[in-house]
Scaffold this motif. Structure first.
Motif, PDB file in Angstrom:
ATOM      1  N   HIS A 280       1.141  -1.570  -0.142  1.00 52.62           N
ATOM      2  CA  HIS A 280      -0.107   0.314   0.497  1.00 52.62           C
ATOM      3  C   HIS A 280       0.867   1.291   0.410  1.00 52.62           C
ATOM      4  N   PRO A 281       0.597   1.950  -0.648  1.00 51.39           N
ATOM      5  CA  PRO A 281       0.889   3.518  -0.525  1.00 51.39           C
ATOM      6  C   PRO A 281       1.675   3.749   1.390  1.00 51.39           C
ATOM      7  N   ILE A 282       2.504   4.443   1.006  1.00 52.58           N
ATOM      8  CA  ILE A 282       3.408   4.744   2.831  1.00 52.58           C
ATOM      9  C   ILE A 282       3.149   6.329   2.534  1.00 52.58           C
ATOM     10  N   HIS A 283       3.101   7.183   3.023  1.00 55.18           N
ATOM     11  CA  HIS A 283       2.875   8.606   3.335  1.00 55.18           C
ATOM     12  C   HIS A 283       3.871   8.713   5.114  1.00 55.18           C
ATOM     13  N   LEU A 284       4.952   8.524   4.996  1.00 52.84           N
ATOM     14  CA  LEU A 284       6.173   9.127   5.992  1.00 52.84           C
ATOM     15  C   LEU A 284       5.933  10.420   6.528  1.00 52.84           C
ATOM     16  N   VAL A 285       5.515  10.880   7.617  1.00 52.64           N
ATOM     17  CA  VAL A 285       5.665  11.948   8.806  1.00 52.64           C
ATOM     18  C   VAL A 285       5.756  11.604  10.122  1.00 52.64           C
ATOM     19  N   LEU A 286       7.807  12.448  10.177  1.00 54.29           N
ATOM     20  CA  LEU A 286       7.993  12.251  11.380  1.00 54.29           C
ATOM     21  C   LEU A 286       8.504  13.636  12.007  1.00 54.29           C
ATOM     22  N   GLY A 287       8.870  13.696  13.332  1.00 56.46           N
ATOM     23  CA  GLY A 287       9.709  14.819  13.712  1.00 56.46           C
ATOM     24  C   GLY A 287      10.893  14.726  13.976  1.00 56.46           C
ATOM     25  N   ASP A 288      11.691  16.417  13.010  1.00 58.59           N
ATOM     26  CA  ASP A 288      13.107  16.305  13.541  1.00 58.59           C
ATOM     27  C   ASP A 288      13.279  16.340  14.753  1.00 58.59           C
ATOM     28  N   GLN A 289      13.260  16.545  15.833  1.00 55.52           N
ATOM     29  CA  GLN A 289      13.438  16.346  17.190  1.00 55.52           C
ATOM     30  C   GLN A 289      13.410  14.445  17.640  1.00 55.52           C
ATOM     31  N   ASP A 290      12.874  13.490  17.233  1.00 61.51           N
ATOM     32  CA  ASP A 290      12.875  12.218  17.772  1.00 61.51           C
ATOM     33  C   ASP A 290      13.880  11.596  18.156  1.00 61.51           C
TER      34      ASP A 290
ATOM     35  N   HIS B 286      12.918   0.353   1.983  1.00 63.40           N
ATOM     36  CA  HIS B 286      11.980  -0.971   1.891  1.00 63.40           C
ATOM     37  C   HIS B 286      10.580  -0.580   1.059  1.00 63.40           C
ATOM     38  N   PHE B 287      10.124   0.002   0.944  1.00 62.66           N
ATOM     39  CA  PHE B 287       9.124   0.196   0.961  1.00 62.66           C
ATOM     40  C   PHE B 287       8.767   0.178  -0.305  1.00 62.66           C
ATOM     41  N   GLN B 288       8.178  -0.405  -0.874  1.00 67.22           N
ATOM     42  CA  GLN B 288       8.230  -0.336  -2.530  1.00 67.22           C
ATOM     43  C   GLN B 288       7.305   1.168  -2.933  1.00 67.22           C
ATOM     44  N   GLN B 289       6.497   1.298  -1.738  1.00 61.89           N
ATOM     45  CA  GLN B 289       5.109   2.601  -2.708  1.00 61.89           C
ATOM     46  C   GLN B 289       5.651   3.990  -1.362  1.00 61.89           C
ATOM     47  N   LEU B 290       6.669   3.994  -1.270  1.00 64.09           N
ATOM     48  CA  LEU B 290       6.629   5.661  -0.639  1.00 64.09           C
ATOM     49  C   LEU B 290       5.918   6.576  -1.148  1.00 64.09           C
ATOM     50  N   SER B 291       4.796   7.115  -1.286  1.00 64.17           N
ATOM     51  CA  SER B 291       4.437   8.501  -1.443  1.00 64.17           C
ATOM     52  C   SER B 291       5.310   9.427  -1.516  1.00 64.17           C
ATOM     53  N   SER B 292       5.793   9.303   0.210  1.00 64.67           N
ATOM     54  CA  SER B 292       5.822  10.926   1.103  1.00 64.67           C
ATOM     55  C   SER B 292       6.353  10.823   1.887  1.00 64.67           C
ATOM     56  N   THR B 293       7.292  11.520   2.129  1.00 63.30           N
ATOM     57  CA  THR B 293       7.695  12.324   3.005  1.00 63.30           C
ATOM     58  C   THR B 293       7.922  13.977   3.954  1.00 63.30           C
ATOM     59  N   GLN B 294       7.778  14.137   4.775  1.00 63.10           N
ATOM     60  CA  GLN B 294       7.460  14.827   5.436  1.00 63.10           C
ATOM     61  C   GLN B 294       8.056  15.087   7.207  1.00 63.10           C
ATOM     62  N   ILE B 295       8.674  15.810   7.175  1.00 64.57           N
ATOM     63  CA  ILE B 295       9.648  16.447   8.345  1.00 64.57           C
ATOM     64  C   ILE B 295       9.717  17.139   8.976  1.00 64.57           C
ATOM     65  N   LEU B 296       8.019  17.031  10.210  1.00 65.17           N
ATOM     66  CA  LEU B 296       7.968  18.150  10.752  1.00 65.17           C
ATOM     67  C   LEU B 296       9.486  18.633  12.076  1.00 65.17           C
ATOM     68  N   PRO B 297       9.579  20.398  11.794  1.00 70.05           N
ATOM     69  CA  PRO B 297      10.306  20.905  12.627  1.00 70.05           C
ATOM     70  C   PRO B 297      10.306  21.255  14.454  1.00 70.05           C
ATOM     71  N   GLY B 298      10.969  20.852  15.071  1.00 69.83           N
ATOM     72  CA  GLY B 298      10.462  20.950  16.037  1.00 69.83           C
ATOM     73  C   GLY B 298       9.901  19.859  16.767  1.00 69.83           C
ATOM     74  N   ILE B 299       9.171  19.209  16.600  1.00 71.16           N
ATOM     75  CA  ILE B 299       8.761  17.945  17.001  1.00 71.16           C
ATOM     76  C   ILE B 299       9.646  16.332  17.287  1.00 71.16           C
ATOM     77  N   GLY B 300       9.376  15.877  18.334  1.00 69.65           N
ATOM     78  CA  GLY B 300       9.889  15.052  19.448  1.00 69.65           C
ATOM     79  C   GLY B 300       8.874  13.835  18.847  1.00 69.65           C
ATOM     80  N   HIS B 301       9.497  12.542  19.451  1.00 66.38           N
ATOM     81  CA  HIS B 301       8.260  11.219  19.897  1.00 66.38           C
ATOM     82  C   HIS B 301       7.261  11.420  20.115  1.00 66.38           C
ATOM     83  N   GLY B 302       6.104  11.132  20.116  1.00 65.03           N
ATOM     84  CA  GLY B 302       4.892  11.261  20.717  1.00 65.03           C
ATOM     85  C   GLY B 302       4.389  12.347  19.506  1.00 65.03           C
TER      86      GLY B 302
END
Length: 92
Positions: free
Chosen positions: A35-45, A60-76
């Motif tokens: 399935h399509p993967i949309h990766l959303v991460l925090g840059d402080q995780d 590893h993901f064949q269907q990596l559709s997008s990657t978005q890195i959010l500034p100032g966001i940590g784990h959680g």
């Protein structure tokens, strides 16, 4: 009492976890996701460092559709209004 406070301060501010937690999924399992993967991460995780997570996703993901890195966001990230808004935009 002071010794205990100093120990707690050091444990909370200086401890650096060096293990693999959670356990990494085998590459075969990740490559099986079709399935399509949309990766959303925090840059402080600190638990899932951005560079390593993006590299794993790209390889590893064949269907990596997008990657978005959010500034100032940590784990959680699921508790961040910025992340919730970003996910709402992806789903719209």
């Amino acid at each position: 009492y002071q010794f205990m406070l100093e120990y707690m301060r050091l444990a909370l501010t200086e401890f650096k976890f060096a293990g693999d937690y959670p356990s990494p999924l085998p590459a075969e399992e990740l490559k099986a996701v079709t399935h399509p993967i949309h990766l959303v991460l925090g840059d402080q995780d600190l638990l899932f460092p951005t560079a390593g997570t993006v590299a794993i996703a790209q390889s590893h993901f064949q269907q990596l559709s997008s990657t978005q890195i959010l500034p100032g966001i940590g784990h959680g990230i699921e508790t961040s209004q910025v992340a919730i808004t970003a996910l709402q935009k992806l789903l719209a």
